[in-house]
Write an enzyme that holds these catalytic residues in place. Structure first.
Site: not given
Length: 253
Positions: A145, A158
């Site tokens: 990410s 996350y």
């Protein structure tokens, strides 16, 4: 080797996690279009449409019903798959996100996000990498990410997992590259998926994000397909431990 052969997955089998929708579905169908047969790992009922799309492309598709929030179960099922199937490519796409201020993150959310995004990813990869290494060939592609590089806001668990995925990609590559297994990652930018729905629903955040992206738009899941086919195929045989950013230029801004 011809350019066509460099990007062909004909004769290979790829396992993709979290392929029911979004990036996982687009990548799974893209791999099938490149010639791969597919194994989809996740909740079986949610993968029916993806399986049908893959079958329509003329490829074999098997769905494995598994709860990726249960690392022990993932390890057990992965060991069985490693024994019964010849898996040439693993795409670790499944991931979940929670949104809370850092002071409000509770233990349940912390554990669940780490279990799905990191612990299950590791044990699945570990089990399927063993026969790859024994054969002297294989590809593992993790989905990282932008938050593998940045801190983010209100997404602490996350962010922790995505930093760890980038590190795990490099660590596994160091050990497996000498045995013919390439381990790399794709870091998507702001992609229009369920995980980013909350951001897109906030007019101010949506506008601010879009204005920073040099490409002038959010990405779509299809924007990740080319990177996935590249990292899954022969074209990337000398690429090891790399995190390929596909973000419309966000990190360059």
């Amino acid at each position: 080797m011809s350019v066509e052969a460099l990007f062909s997955l004909s004769g290979s089998t790829a396992l993709v996690t979290g392929a029911s929708r979004g990036i996982g579905r687009a990548v799974a169908c893209g791999l099938a279009a490149a010639g791969a047969d597919l194994i989809l790992a996740g909740r079986a009922a949610s993968h029916e449409d993806t399986a049908a799309a893959i079958t329509a492309l003329g490829r074999r598709c098997t769905v494995i019903d598994i709860d990726l929030a249960d690392p022990a179960r993932v390890r057990s099922v992965a060991a069985r798959v490693a024994r019964d199937e010849t898996v040439d490519v693993v795409i670790n796409n499944a991931g979940i996100i929670t949104r809370d201020d850092v002071l409000d993150v509770d233990a349940g959310d912390w554990a669940r996000v780490l279990d799905v995004n990191l612990t299950s990813l590791f044990f699945l990869s570990q089990q399927l990498a063993a026969p790859m290494a024994a054969r002297g060939r294989g590809k593992i592609v993790n989905v990282a990410s932008l938050l593998s590089f940045q801190g983010g806001v209100r997404v602490t668990p996350y962010t922790v997992t995505k930093h760890a995925v980038a590190g795990l990609t490099r660590a596994m590559a160091n050990e497996l590259a000498p045995r013919g297994v390439q381990v790399n990652a794709i870091a998507p930018g702001y992609i229009a998926t369920d995980n980013t729905e909350a951001l897109r629903a906030d007019p101010d955040r949506h506008r601010a994000i879009t204005e920073r992206i040099p490409a002038g738009r959010w990405g779509s899941p299809d924007d990740l397909v080319g990177a996935a086919v590249f990292l899954a195929g022969p074209a990337s045989d000398y690429v090891n431990g790399h995190v390929l950013v596909v973000d419309g230029g966000w990190l360059a801004r």
